[in-house]
Every structure is written in C-alpha cells, then in structure tokens.
Write a protein that holds these residues in place. Structure first.
Motif, short mmCIF file in Angstrom:
data_model
loop_
_atom_site.label_atom_id
_atom_site.label_comp_id
_atom_site.label_asym_id
_atom_site.label_seq_id
_atom_site.Cartn_x
_atom_site.Cartn_y
_atom_site.Cartn_z
N PHE A 300 0.84 -1.20 0.00
CA PHE A 300 0.00 0.00 0.00
C PHE A 300 0.88 1.26 0.00
O PHE A 300 0.70 2.17 -0.81
CB PHE A 300 -0.92 -0.03 1.23
N ALA A 301 1.88 1.27 0.91
CA ALA A 301 2.73 2.45 1.03
C ALA A 301 3.51 2.68 -0.27
O ALA A 301 3.63 3.82 -0.74
CB ALA A 301 3.69 2.29 2.22
N SER A 302 4.01 1.60 -0.87
CA SER A 302 4.80 1.82 -2.08
C SER A 302 3.89 2.23 -3.25
O SER A 302 4.31 3.00 -4.11
CB SER A 302 5.66 0.61 -2.43
N SER A 303 2.64 1.75 -3.25
CA SER A 303 1.72 2.19 -4.31
C SER A 303 1.47 3.68 -4.17
O SER A 303 1.45 4.42 -5.17
CB SER A 303 0.37 1.47 -4.21
N LEU A 304 1.29 4.13 -2.92
CA LEU A 304 1.07 5.57 -2.69
C LEU A 304 2.26 6.36 -3.23
O LEU A 304 2.11 7.41 -3.85
CB LEU A 304 0.94 5.85 -1.19
N ILE A 307 2.13 6.44 -7.02
CA ILE A 307 1.08 7.37 -7.48
C ILE A 307 1.55 8.81 -7.31
O ILE A 307 1.43 9.64 -8.19
CB ILE A 307 -0.23 7.14 -6.69
N SER A 308 2.16 9.09 -6.13
CA SER A 308 2.55 10.49 -5.87
C SER A 308 3.69 10.92 -6.79
O SER A 308 3.85 12.10 -7.06
CB SER A 308 2.92 10.67 -4.41
N GLU A 309 4.49 9.97 -7.29
CA GLU A 309 5.58 10.34 -8.19
C GLU A 309 5.06 10.77 -9.56
O GLU A 309 5.68 11.56 -10.25
CB GLU A 309 6.54 9.16 -8.35
N THR A 310 3.86 10.22 -9.90
CA THR A 310 3.34 10.56 -11.23
C THR A 310 2.39 11.76 -11.19
O THR A 310 1.96 12.23 -12.22
CB THR A 310 2.58 9.35 -11.82
N ASN A 311 2.05 12.20 -9.99
CA ASN A 311 1.13 13.33 -9.89
C ASN A 311 1.65 14.32 -8.84
O ASN A 311 1.73 14.01 -7.66
CB ASN A 311 -0.25 12.79 -9.47
N LYS A 312 2.00 15.50 -9.33
CA LYS A 312 2.61 16.51 -8.46
C LYS A 312 1.71 16.87 -7.27
O LYS A 312 2.19 17.15 -6.18
CB LYS A 312 2.87 17.77 -9.28
#
Ligand code: GLN
Length: 484
Positions: A300-304, A307-312
C-alpha cells in the motif's frame, strides 16, 4: 459572613466530591459486573507467588481469593513482569497487585496501598563456597537484582562500588548466581529462604538490610476497593488466617517447580514440552499475521509512493510514506512495541498478541515498502522511456512491464524480510507474550538451568529459519519460471 462563605465553598465542591465518589463506585461496580477480579503478580517469588502444575499459587493468591470472596467474585490471576505491574494496573489490565509488593513513597505517588499483611527485609544470597560473609565484603562485586524491586532501589541508592546486574525475573538472577555469572543476589528474605531450601549450593548471609511492609496495590483513588481489601486483611489478621496461610507455605513441597537439577530428563517433563509447544505456536501465529500485515502495508505504502511520483498534487503521500519508513526504521522495535501496547492500544485492546502483530506488521511494512522501491529502481530507466515512446499509459506500463520485472527483484528481499520477522518475534516477550523465546526463559527460571532450554529454543529457531528459507526459495523459483 464567614459562615456564608464556608457554606458556599462546600456547596461548590460538593458536586465534585459526589462525582468523584460515583466514579470510584463505578470502578468497583464495573469489577462486580464482570463477575471476577484480576490480580496481577510476578509469579517468580515463592512462596508468595509461584507456578505449580501450570497454575499460579502462593500466599498472595490465597489472601486475594479471600478478598474476591468477600466481594462475591471469582479470582483471576495474571503473570506479569514485576516492573510492569504498576503500569498494567494503571492501564486497567488488572484490578489490583498482590506480589509481595513493598509499600514505598515513590510507588505511593502512582498507586494506593492497602494495610500491610507481611513484613520483610532485603538479604544477601551467595553461593555456598563464596568468600562473602558480610555486607562489607561485597565491594567491587557483581550484584544481581530483579529490575524495579526494592532490592534494585536499595542497591542503587544505598550501596557503592558494586556492579548492579538487573534481571527481569528474580529466578533469572538466581540462575546467574548459580552459574557463577554474578557473585551475589539481593532479594527479599522470605523468598530467599525458600530458594536456599531448594538449592543446596546457595546460602544466605546474616543480617537484614531493610525493613519493608508488603501491601496490596490498587489504582489511585480506588477507595472503595481499598476499604474491602483492608477489611478482609484486618479480619484475616485477627482470626489468624494470614499466619496459617504463611505457615502452610513454610516448607515448599518437593514438587514445587524450583529445583537446581539440570538433567535432560528434567527438561523433557511433559509440562516443559508443553511450554515450548505453546510458545512455538504463538511465534508462528505472530510471524504469519505480522507478515501478512507487513506485505499489505508495504505494498500500500509503495503504491502511494508510485502514485505520488506521477502526480505533483499528491506529493503529500510521498512525504507521509517517507515519514513512516523513517520513523519505523529509525527506532528500536522494542520501543515501538511498548508504545503500541501501552499507549496506542491502551483502552482499545488489552491483548498483547494483537499489539505484537500490529507492531511487527507495521515495522515490517516499512521495510517491505523500501524493498519494493529498490526493486522498481533496479529496473533499467530505458524500459520506462521505451514504454512511454510506444504510447503505453502509465498504468499499463507499470502493470505489464515494470511490476512483473520488479517482483523478480523484490522476492528474495521479501523472503529475507519474512525470516528476520520470524526472529524479531522474540521481542514480544517484553510485553508478556509467551512466545518460543520466553518459553525457553520460563523453563530456565524454573529449573535454574540456562543451557538445555535455551539451546533447544535456538535449535527450533534454526530449523524454522532453514525450513522457511527452503520453502520461500521454492516459491521464488516457481514464480520466476512462471513469469519467464
Ligand atoms: N518486595 C519487593 C518489592 O516490592 C520484591 C517483590 C517481588 O519480587 N515480587 O520490590
């Protein structure tokens, strides 16, 4: 005029006094509604508190049974490390402490004490062939005490030029004395006498070092319960019941689980095997559920993070995940265990196993998250660019190209994580979970033989780790083959 003021003052404080009384009454009512009351003790203190045939018995439990009876309740007994008793009482996990507990001014700041039911003193315990024969001889020696006891405070505050070794259980200190690791044990006289009776290689030095009173401890302000306890103690003192109970324990029967034999046959007693078996079950249970939780949290944490790396706009998630992994990886797991059990879960769950699974799962999740990140980072950057130039969406790129390759990189480190988690479960003994390690220590404290039980436990861990490594390698190979 003055009278008026006094009347007004009393009128003002009356509701608060009433409320306080109602709250305290609620405390006793809530105990009564349970139908039982829980005594907390440290069952390593014969003849006050000790194990016999897997049950805690002793002077304290006999007196406590009478207290429970006077309230029409059943008595339950919980074995807790001596130095955790007051915290457990304050957290509401037990209703009172009966553990040969000495009343001290320091303790009286946190809990309330009943009237005294026994007087005691600290004494020096040495090996029979020791050259120590009086207090003055202990200069420069290694002195063992049980952590948090009055023996600990006496040695810390009143003695100089000694090296104090603090043990979780009194029996651990005695085992260390028997095997020559330390020179002296300071402990309560009555219990020391019982130890000497069973261990011919130990002797007591003449002379009382302190004067102490054993009392029952209740939560601060729990005056109603305290009144019941005091009434029972006073009645038992007057009708000679306390004296009778004490003298019934004067000669510990031969089969009390305290002997200094270290034969394999002793260790192979059915009861000890049972301790090991139960401990092993708990270790496997905690490892299994904590691994599941760890993998779920880590994924879960790594998915977050991804996701956050692809969306500022979602950078906050990356910061939160970094905070989580930094805190978990930067603090000792035992401290995390204490915080979760005594602070986070206090008032929510009293189960130390839940706390153990939660702590180890959260802890492991941070490492799993880092393993996943490293697994993804190890993939050649060109793959990302190639995927993008082919016009693949971010989702397809990750799920079709990156993740399958990352899994191959991650699997070995996840297997390593599961194995270290299995070994880390040994920390759960600190909050009283009887896992495999604590089971080994428990047998040691009963037999005073550290060698056999601890080696047996080490061999079991080794077999588990080798077995788990074998199984995980097989799974890893299968998954690799499947993805090729
Ligand atoms: N009487 C000592 C104390 O209160 C030791 C009690 C115990 O070891 N159970 O500190």
């Amino acid at each position: 005029m003055i009278n008026n003021k006094i009347v007004r003052f009393f009128l003002c404080i009356f509701p608060f006094c009433f409320l306080a009384l109602v709250c305290k009454a609620e405390d006793i009512n809530s105990i009564k509604s349970k139908g039982y009351m829980t005594m907390g003790t440290s069952a390593d203190f014969p003849p006050f508190d000790f194990f016999k045939e897997g049950k805690i018995i002793g002077i304290d439990s006999d007196i406590s049974k009478r207290i429970a009876e006077s309230l029409g309740l059943e008595l339950k007994i919980k074995d807790i490390s001596f130095n955790a008793l007051i915290t457990e009482l304050k957290n509401g996990n037990i209703d009172f402490i009966a553990a040969g507990l000495t009343k001290t001014a320091e303790r009286a700041e946190s809990i309330d004490f009943s009237d005294s039911y026994f007087t005691a003193s600290q004494r020096l315990l040495v090996k029979s062939d020791s050259l120590v024969s009086r207090l003055e001889d202990i200069d420069g020696k290694k002195v063992g005490v049980q952590l948090g006891t009055t023996a600990d405070s006496y040695c810390t505050d009143d003695l100089e030029n000694i090296e104090i070794m603090r043990y979780d259980k009194a029996t651990d200190a005695i085992a260390a004395l028997s095997s020559g690791i330390i020179d002296i044990v300071v402990m309560d006289d009555f219990s020391a006498n019982q130890v000497v009776k069973k261990n011919k290689n130990l002797r007591l030095i003449d002379g009382n070092l302190t004067e102490e009173s054993y009392c029952i401890g209740v939560r601060k302000g729990n005056l109603i319960l305290l009144r019941f306890i005091n009434e029972t103690i006073s009645e038992m003192k007057h009708n000679g019941e306390i004296e009778r109970i004490v003298s019934s324990y004067m000669n510990i029967p031969e089969d009390v689980e305290n002997s200094n034999t270290s034969k394999a046959s002793e260790f192979l007693k059915r009861e000890y095997i049972q301790y090991i078996f139960n401990g092993l079950t708990v270790t496997l249970e905690v490892t299994f559920f904590a691994t599941l939780l760890g993998v779920a949290l880590g994924t879960f944490a790594s998915s977050l993070r991804i996701i956050s790396e692809t969306n500022k706009h979602l950078k906050i998630f990356d910061m939160l995940v970094s905070l989580y992994t930094t805190i978990v990886r930067g603090t000792p797991v035992i401290v995390q265990l204490f915080i979760i059990y005594y602070v986070v879960l206090s008032g929510i769950s009293k189960s130390p196993i839940v706390a153990a699974i939660m702590t180890l799962g959260i802890n492991s999740g941070a490492y799993v998250c880092e393993h996943i990140r490293a697994g993804i980072e190890a993939i050649d950057k060109g793959q990302f660019e190639a995927g993008k130039s082919l016009g693949l969406s971010e989702g397809t790129l990750m799920s079709r190209i990156i993740i399958p390759q990352a899994i191959k990189n991650i699997l070995p480190s996840l297997a390593g994580e599961a194995i270290s988690l299995l070994k880390e479960t040994a920390a759960v003994g600190f909050i009283g979970v009887m896992d495999l390690s604590l089971a080994g220590k428990k047998i040691t404290s009963i037999t005073f033989d550290p060698v056999l039980p601890l080696f047996a436990v080490a061999v079991i861990y080794l077999v588990l780790v080798v077995g788990l490594t074998f199984i995980l390698r097989k799974i890893e190979r299968k998954m690799k083959n499947a993805s090729n």
